[in-house]
Design a protein around this motif. Sequence first.
Motif, PDB file in Angstrom:
ATOM      1  N   GLY A 238      29.628  56.027  50.228  1.00 49.48           N
ATOM      2  CA  GLY A 238      30.769  55.210  49.891  1.00 49.48           C
ATOM      3  C   GLY A 238      32.081  55.712  50.770  1.00 49.48           C
ATOM      4  N   THR A 239      33.067  55.018  50.205  1.00 52.87           N
ATOM      5  CA  THR A 239      34.340  55.399  51.051  1.00 52.87           C
ATOM      6  C   THR A 239      35.006  56.350  50.164  1.00 52.87           C
ATOM      7  N   PHE A 240      34.827  56.148  48.548  1.00 53.50           N
ATOM      8  CA  PHE A 240      35.399  57.231  47.641  1.00 53.50           C
ATOM      9  C   PHE A 240      36.968  57.332  48.045  1.00 53.50           C
TER      10      PHE A 240
ATOM     11  N   VAL B 198      37.413  58.438  44.695  1.00 53.99           N
ATOM     12  CA  VAL B 198      36.270  58.507  43.654  1.00 53.99           C
ATOM     13  C   VAL B 198      36.858  58.218  42.261  1.00 53.99           C
ATOM     14  N   HIS B 199      36.011  57.483  41.598  1.00 53.52           N
ATOM     15  CA  HIS B 199      36.414  56.864  40.181  1.00 53.52           C
ATOM     16  C   HIS B 199      35.333  56.967  39.289  1.00 53.52           C
ATOM     17  N   PHE B 200      35.408  56.645  38.011  1.00 50.05           N
ATOM     18  CA  PHE B 200      34.343  56.391  37.035  1.00 50.05           C
ATOM     19  C   PHE B 200      33.238  55.468  37.134  1.00 50.05           C
ATOM     20  N   GLY B 201      33.725  54.371  38.007  1.00 49.70           N
ATOM     21  CA  GLY B 201      32.651  53.489  38.332  1.00 49.70           C
ATOM     22  C   GLY B 201      31.525  54.250  39.239  1.00 49.70           C
ATOM     23  N   HIS B 202      32.017  54.828  40.237  1.00 48.53           N
ATOM     24  CA  HIS B 202      31.034  55.686  41.041  1.00 48.53           C
ATOM     25  C   HIS B 202      30.334  56.794  40.097  1.00 48.53           C
ATOM     26  N   LEU B 203      30.944  57.308  39.256  1.00 51.81           N
ATOM     27  CA  LEU B 203      30.296  58.294  38.624  1.00 51.81           C
ATOM     28  C   LEU B 203      29.411  58.052  37.677  1.00 51.81           C
TER      29      LEU B 203
ATOM     30  N   HIS C  19      32.818  47.480  58.952  1.00 49.66           N
ATOM     31  CA  HIS C  19      33.253  46.363  58.173  1.00 49.66           C
ATOM     32  C   HIS C  19      34.288  46.324  57.094  1.00 49.66           C
ATOM     33  N   ARG C  20      35.088  47.352  57.094  1.00 49.30           N
ATOM     34  CA  ARG C  20      36.311  47.515  56.340  1.00 49.30           C
ATOM     35  C   ARG C  20      37.345  48.136  56.789  1.00 49.30           C
ATOM     36  N   PRO C  21      38.849  48.046  56.399  1.00 45.79           N
ATOM     37  CA  PRO C  21      39.701  48.649  56.962  1.00 45.79           C
ATOM     38  C   PRO C  21      39.698  50.180  56.864  1.00 45.79           C
TER      39      PRO C  21
ATOM     40  N   LEU D 205      23.161  51.671  45.749  1.00 49.19           N
ATOM     41  CA  LEU D 205      24.246  50.767  46.083  1.00 49.19           C
ATOM     42  C   LEU D 205      24.565  49.858  44.827  1.00 49.19           C
ATOM     43  N   GLY D 206      26.002  49.682  44.917  1.00 54.25           N
ATOM     44  CA  GLY D 206      26.413  48.632  44.004  1.00 54.25           C
ATOM     45  C   GLY D 206      26.167  47.198  44.394  1.00 54.25           C
ATOM     46  N   MET D 207      26.027  45.841  43.595  1.00 48.57           N
ATOM     47  CA  MET D 207      25.686  44.693  44.018  1.00 48.57           C
ATOM     48  C   MET D 207      26.699  44.222  45.138  1.00 48.57           C
ATOM     49  N   ASP D 208      27.670  44.482  45.007  1.00 53.55           N
ATOM     50  CA  ASP D 208      28.848  43.937  46.131  1.00 53.55           C
ATOM     51  C   ASP D 208      28.282  44.602  47.461  1.00 53.55           C
ATOM     52  N   ALA D 209      28.065  45.812  47.618  1.00 51.56           N
ATOM     53  CA  ALA D 209      27.620  46.250  48.851  1.00 51.56           C
ATOM     54  C   ALA D 209      26.286  45.855  49.240  1.00 51.56           C
TER      55      ALA D 209
ATOM     56  N   THR E 258      23.960  46.651  38.859  1.00 55.72           N
ATOM     57  CA  THR E 258      24.825  45.569  38.565  1.00 55.72           C
ATOM     58  C   THR E 258      26.388  46.054  38.824  1.00 55.72           C
ATOM     59  N   ARG E 259      27.344  45.175  39.336  1.00 62.02           N
ATOM     60  CA  ARG E 259      28.701  45.515  39.298  1.00 62.02           C
ATOM     61  C   ARG E 259      29.542  44.354  38.743  1.00 62.02           C
ATOM     62  N   PRO E 260      30.520  44.406  37.927  1.00 61.22           N
ATOM     63  CA  PRO E 260      31.116  43.297  37.436  1.00 61.22           C
ATOM     64  C   PRO E 260      31.545  42.396  38.587  1.00 61.22           C
TER      65      PRO E 260
ATOM     66  N   ARG F 144      28.983  48.077  32.745  1.00 62.93           N
ATOM     67  CA  ARG F 144      29.802  47.347  33.470  1.00 62.93           C
ATOM     68  C   ARG F 144      30.943  47.983  33.421  1.00 62.93           C
ATOM     69  N   LEU F 145      31.633  48.541  34.538  1.00 64.25           N
ATOM     70  CA  LEU F 145      32.748  49.301  34.348  1.00 64.25           C
ATOM     71  C   LEU F 145      33.669  48.396  35.624  1.00 64.25           C
ATOM     72  N   ASP F 146      34.638  47.492  35.307  1.00 70.61           N
ATOM     73  CA  ASP F 146      35.360  46.941  36.254  1.00 70.61           C
ATOM     74  C   ASP F 146      36.574  47.778  36.998  1.00 70.61           C
TER      75      ASP F 146
ATOM     76  N   SER G 200      37.880  49.749  40.611  1.00 67.45           N
ATOM     77  CA  SER G 200      37.610  49.698  41.976  1.00 67.45           C
ATOM     78  C   SER G 200      38.712  50.758  42.696  1.00 67.45           C
ATOM     79  N   ALA G 201      38.291  51.227  43.785  1.00 66.02           N
ATOM     80  CA  ALA G 201      39.383  52.090  44.444  1.00 66.02           C
ATOM     81  C   ALA G 201      40.505  51.364  44.699  1.00 66.02           C
ATOM     82  N   THR G 202      40.362  50.118  45.258  1.00 66.79           N
ATOM     83  CA  THR G 202      41.309  49.014  45.641  1.00 66.79           C
ATOM     84  C   THR G 202      42.407  48.959  44.445  1.00 66.79           C
ATOM     85  N   ALA G 203      41.896  48.876  43.200  1.00 62.28           N
ATOM     86  CA  ALA G 203      42.760  48.502  42.098  1.00 62.28           C
ATOM     87  C   ALA G 203      43.532  49.982  41.854  1.00 62.28           C
TER      88      ALA G 203
HETATM   89  P1  ATP Z   1      37.124  49.602  47.432  1.00 62.18           P
HETATM   90  O1  ATP Z   1      37.792  48.878  46.244  1.00 62.18           O
HETATM   91  O2  ATP Z   1      38.015  50.542  48.509  1.00 62.18           O
HETATM   92  O3  ATP Z   1      36.295  48.699  48.261  1.00 62.18           O
HETATM   93  P2  ATP Z   1      34.969  50.508  45.704  1.00 62.18           P
HETATM   94  O4  ATP Z   1      35.557  50.912  44.236  1.00 62.18           O
HETATM   95  O5  ATP Z   1      34.207  49.671  45.934  1.00 62.18           O
HETATM   96  O6  ATP Z   1      36.066  50.763  46.931  1.00 62.18           O
HETATM   97  P3  ATP Z   1      33.209  52.391  47.513  1.00 62.18           P
HETATM   98  O7  ATP Z   1      33.562  53.652  47.714  1.00 62.18           O
HETATM   99  O8  ATP Z   1      33.545  51.277  48.377  1.00 62.18           O
HETATM  100  O9  ATP Z   1      34.070  51.895  45.994  1.00 62.18           O
HETATM  101  O10 ATP Z   1      31.879  52.087  46.641  1.00 62.18           O
HETATM  102  C1  ATP Z   1      30.632  52.940  47.060  1.00 62.18           C
HETATM  103  C2  ATP Z   1      29.434  52.389  46.285  1.00 62.18           C
HETATM  104  O11 ATP Z   1      29.778  52.469  44.735  1.00 62.18           O
HETATM  105  C3  ATP Z   1      29.220  51.196  46.569  1.00 62.18           C
HETATM  106  O12 ATP Z   1      27.647  50.845  46.910  1.00 62.18           O
HETATM  107  C4  ATP Z   1      29.865  50.362  45.238  1.00 62.18           C
HETATM  108  O13 ATP Z   1      28.971  49.040  45.161  1.00 62.18           O
HETATM  109  C5  ATP Z   1      29.551  51.025  44.161  1.00 62.18           C
HETATM  110  N1  ATP Z   1      30.522  50.948  43.251  1.00 62.18           N
HETATM  111  C6  ATP Z   1      31.926  51.200  43.295  1.00 62.18           C
HETATM  112  N2  ATP Z   1      32.410  51.006  42.002  1.00 62.18           N
HETATM  113  C7  ATP Z   1      31.606  50.379  41.119  1.00 62.18           C
HETATM  114  C8  ATP Z   1      31.581  50.017  39.925  1.00 62.18           C
HETATM  115  N3  ATP Z   1      32.596  49.983  39.209  1.00 62.18           N
HETATM  116  N4  ATP Z   1      30.189  49.583  39.241  1.00 62.18           N
HETATM  117  C9  ATP Z   1      29.291  49.562  40.083  1.00 62.18           C
HETATM  118  N5  ATP Z   1      29.189  50.078  41.599  1.00 62.18           N
HETATM  119  C10 ATP Z   1      30.368  50.773  41.919  1.00 62.18           C
END
Ligand code: ATP
Length: 212
Positions: A13-15, A18-23, A48-50, A108-112, A135-137, A174-176, A178-181
């Motif tokens: 990941g980009t981390f 790093v946040h509680f979603g990753h952990l 594929h990302r900035p 991987l999360g579902m978005d990735a 799963t990811r919200p 399900r933890l909504d 994101s690093a973006t937020a």
């Molecule tokens: P950004 O918002 O910058 O795109 P991100 O929060 O999605 O970052 P990444 O470092 O891009 O974090 O994610 C690394 C991996 O962790 C990816 O596979 C992503 O799907 C997963 N992931 C990140 N946040 C969550 C979350 N809240 N729930 C489930 N999976 C997550």
Amino acid sequence: MAEGAPLLGILGGTFDPVHFGHLRLAEESFAALALERLCFVPSANPPHRPAPVLAAATRFALVQAAIADRPGFFADDREIRRAGTSYTVETLQAMTADYPDHHRVLILGMDAFNGLTRWHRWQELFHYAHLAVATRPGAQAVGEAAALLAERSMTADELKTRPAGGIVPLSITRLDISATAIRAARAAGRSIRYLVPEGVRLQLETSQELVE
Ligand code: ATP
């Protein structure tokens, strides 16, 4: 418990940061897949990302701080040391050589996962590792990714007895988050407390990296 090889989880990941979603993704994957170890691999220059906002060394240090007291978790800086774009297939290839006695599971999360078929040499990922897709919200399996999930579906127990190529779906808390937020909150001067571990928050607050 199935016989077979021990499992090494790999969470790329980009981390940023790093946040509680990753952990929680790491924690729940560790238990659901009965991993022996789980490795966080921060990317240097993800395709594929900035470009990330935080420096690679900072992102790596924050990951290390976040997992320091969790036995079985560790961080690997190979993508940061390797020059150029961070391609997961190259990381998995190298980790296959470094951990020949383990079966590897890319988490991987579902978005990735939905973007997987656009990754560099994506078919080869399945030569080197299994996948676990959580799963990811806000994210549902779509298109080619949904088909791939159906085609390669495996149970957690099968990962130990088959060397690579399976996909295990994981349902996690399900933890909504994101690093973006988190970056947006920091830039706007809003609190990020309880979205990231306290050590991460304190390190970010004493540096100006995320607000500039
Ligand atoms: P950004 O918002 O910058 O795109 P991100 O929060 O999605 O970052 P990444 O470092 O891009 O974090 O994610 C690394 C991996 O962790 C990816 O596979 C992503 O799907 C997963 N992931 C990140 N946040 C969550 C979350 N809240 N729930 C489930 N999976 C997550």
